[in-house]
Design an enzyme around this catalytic site. Structure first.
Site, short mmCIF file in Angstrom:
data_model
loop_
_atom_site.label_atom_id
_atom_site.label_comp_id
_atom_site.label_asym_id
_atom_site.label_seq_id
_atom_site.Cartn_x
_atom_site.Cartn_y
_atom_site.Cartn_z
N ASP A 74 76.60 35.99 39.59
CA ASP A 74 75.38 34.95 39.92
C ASP A 74 76.37 33.50 39.74
OD1 ASP A 74 75.96 34.86 36.98
OD2 ASP A 74 73.84 35.77 36.87
N ASP A 76 76.12 29.49 38.23
CA ASP A 76 75.67 28.34 37.50
C ASP A 76 76.23 27.24 37.84
OD1 ASP A 76 73.50 30.11 36.25
OD2 ASP A 76 75.16 30.81 34.87
N ASP A 147 78.78 30.19 24.53
CA ASP A 147 79.02 31.29 23.57
C ASP A 147 80.46 31.54 23.25
OD1 ASP A 147 79.16 32.44 25.96
OD2 ASP A 147 78.17 34.03 25.80
#
Ligand code: ATP
Ligand code: MG
Length: 428
Positions: A74, A76, A147
């Site tokens: 995906d 982003d 993260d």
């Protein structure tokens, strides 16, 4: 409270560091991401934002995957455009998210490109005072709220360069997972990050940086405080990633399993044979995912729970036992943190009870073919094949195929007979 005060102090020091750190910028000649490689829809979104004067960066997993020569799942995008401005630019944009609004740009085939305004890690003290949920931030802050460092890289469509505020390029080169910021703080803010560190380590064969690793041992119990629905979502991602086995291996090594699977996790910790069995089942699961196989959700979860279910079924072998009730109660009493929805649990239980019959039938040569009428029989037949063969034998009913092969008579028909007492047919 002392701990809160010291957390607050650490946070402030980190914030200062963030604000003063200059990024490393790799121009196009010095990195391998060419526009030809980038997804065309993602490119369209980046270009349109850029044309309208906004910053537009490809971020997160997509940049990481391109650098690791993998195909991203995906895309982003981060920008300084606000959600309302993004919506105006794209007819196919839908704003989602209650606390933090972001845009989903929808394309053909269900593809979604996620566009979010740069944001910062919310500062609890400050946000309470302002009484606001506004967590928009600068590109700096957006990088530092992420993260691990390899997930904190930006690809800038204005210059085709990679911008690295967090040392991610170095960690990509070393194949290393390193938490951005102070691991204790970051795990406390969101314990799911422990899971994410292990996920990426499993998928990309990363080593863990020292602090990132040691702090897992001191903070792993916090995973049990996360929402069960969120943990289920995380587990779902990993159950068809093709890396479920390596991830569970790491979860086991770092002692996370009891904090997500309750007593089932403790069972796997205490019984090394069952855990070894689990790893071999998961390697069948991964092989099926990597070969493009389409197992249903409950077939996948049946493999995860089988070593534990098998143990329970072997303890309740008296005739007429209500196995569905026994397993249901057992599941509830494990106090799993991951919330497995009721319907899924019920399908797993029904599938595995038939699998158990099948395994016994293979030993005794006696099968209750009336089980074929049960809704979960075809799933059980496939799960049986994965358990026994490590893959699904071809054909509509892999179990029957194996059974007939083993117990065939010379005529090619199954051996039969009648029970002397009941006079009922026994099909062998
Ligand atoms: P995948 O290949 O599974 O999509 P990903 O890293 O892209 O991996 P996403 O869940 O799509 O994972 O998240 C996108 C990005 O958002 C991450 O790369 C990371 O920068 C950031 N992110 C996601 N979850 C967290 C979190 N819990 N804490 C901080 N940053 C996060
Ligand atoms: Mg992603």
């Amino acid at each position: 409270m002392k701990t809160t005060a010291s957390l607050e102090k650490k946070r402030k020091i980190e914030k200062m560091k963030i604000e003063t750190r200059a990024p490393v910028v790799l121009d196009r000649a010095h990195h391998p991401i060419s526009r030809k490689k980038i997804d065309t829809d993602a490119l369209k979104v980046l270009y349109r934002l850029h044309r309208h004067g906004f910053k537009a960066y490809l971020v997160g997993g997509a940049v990481r995957d391109y650098l690791l020569e993998k195909t991203p799942k995906d895309f982003d995008i981060a920008t300084d455009a606000r959600p309302g401005q993004i919506k105006k630019l794209f007819a196919n944009a839908f704003l989602v998210g209650r606390r933090f609004r972001l845009a989903h740009i929808r394309f053909k085939g269900g593809k979604i490109i996620e566009v979010a305004t740069f944001r910062r890690e919310p500062d609890p003290a400050e946000d309470e005072r302002k009484d606001s949920n506004n967590t928009f931030g600068t590109p700096h802050e957006d990088a530092f709220r992420r993260d691990i460092t390899i997930n904190g890289l930006f690809y800038d469509i204005a210059t085709f360069s990679i911008i690295d505020y967090v040392g991610g390029l170095d960690d990509i080169a070393r194949l290393r997972a390193r938490i951005i910021g102070d691991p204790a703080n970051r795990y406390t803010e969101d314990p799911v990050r422990i899971w994410r560190v292990l996920r990426h380590a499993a998928r990309s064969n990363l080593t863990l940086e020292e602090g990132t690793e040691s702090t897992i041992f001191s903070h792993r119990h916090l995973v049990a405080t996360c929402s069960g629905a969120r943990l289920f979502e995380e587990l779902n991602k990993d159950m068809h990633s093709g890396f479920t086995g390596p991830l569970m291996g790491l979860m086991h090594h770092y002692g996370i399993l009891p904090f997500i699977l309750g007593d089932i996790g403790s069972f796997f910790e205490a019984d090394s044979d069952s855990f070894t069995r689990l790893l071999s089942l998961l390697s069948a699961l991964d092989a099926s995912a990597n070969a493009g196989g389409v197992l249903s959700q409950h077939e996948r979860y049946s493999l995860l729970f089988w070593p534990w279910v098998k143990q329970i079924l072997s303890d309740c072998n008296q005739r007429g036992a209500d196995k569905i009730k026994i397993l249901n109660d057992a599941f509830i009493n494990t106090h799993m943190t991951v919330v497995v929805p009721k319907a899924l649990r019920s399908n797993i239980i029904q599938t595995l009870i038939i699998v158990d019959y099948m395994l016994k039938a293979m030993e005794t040569g006696r099968m209750r073919w009336s089980l074929k009428k049960r809704a979960r029989y075809p799933d059980a037949s496939r799960v049986y094949s994965l358990i026994v063969n490590g893959h699904i034998l071809e054909g509509r009913d892999p179990f029957e195929k194996s059974f007939r092969r083993k117990y065939r008579t010379r005529t090619g028909r199954p051996r039969g007979g009648r029970n002397k007492k009941t006079n009922k047919r026994i099909d062998r």
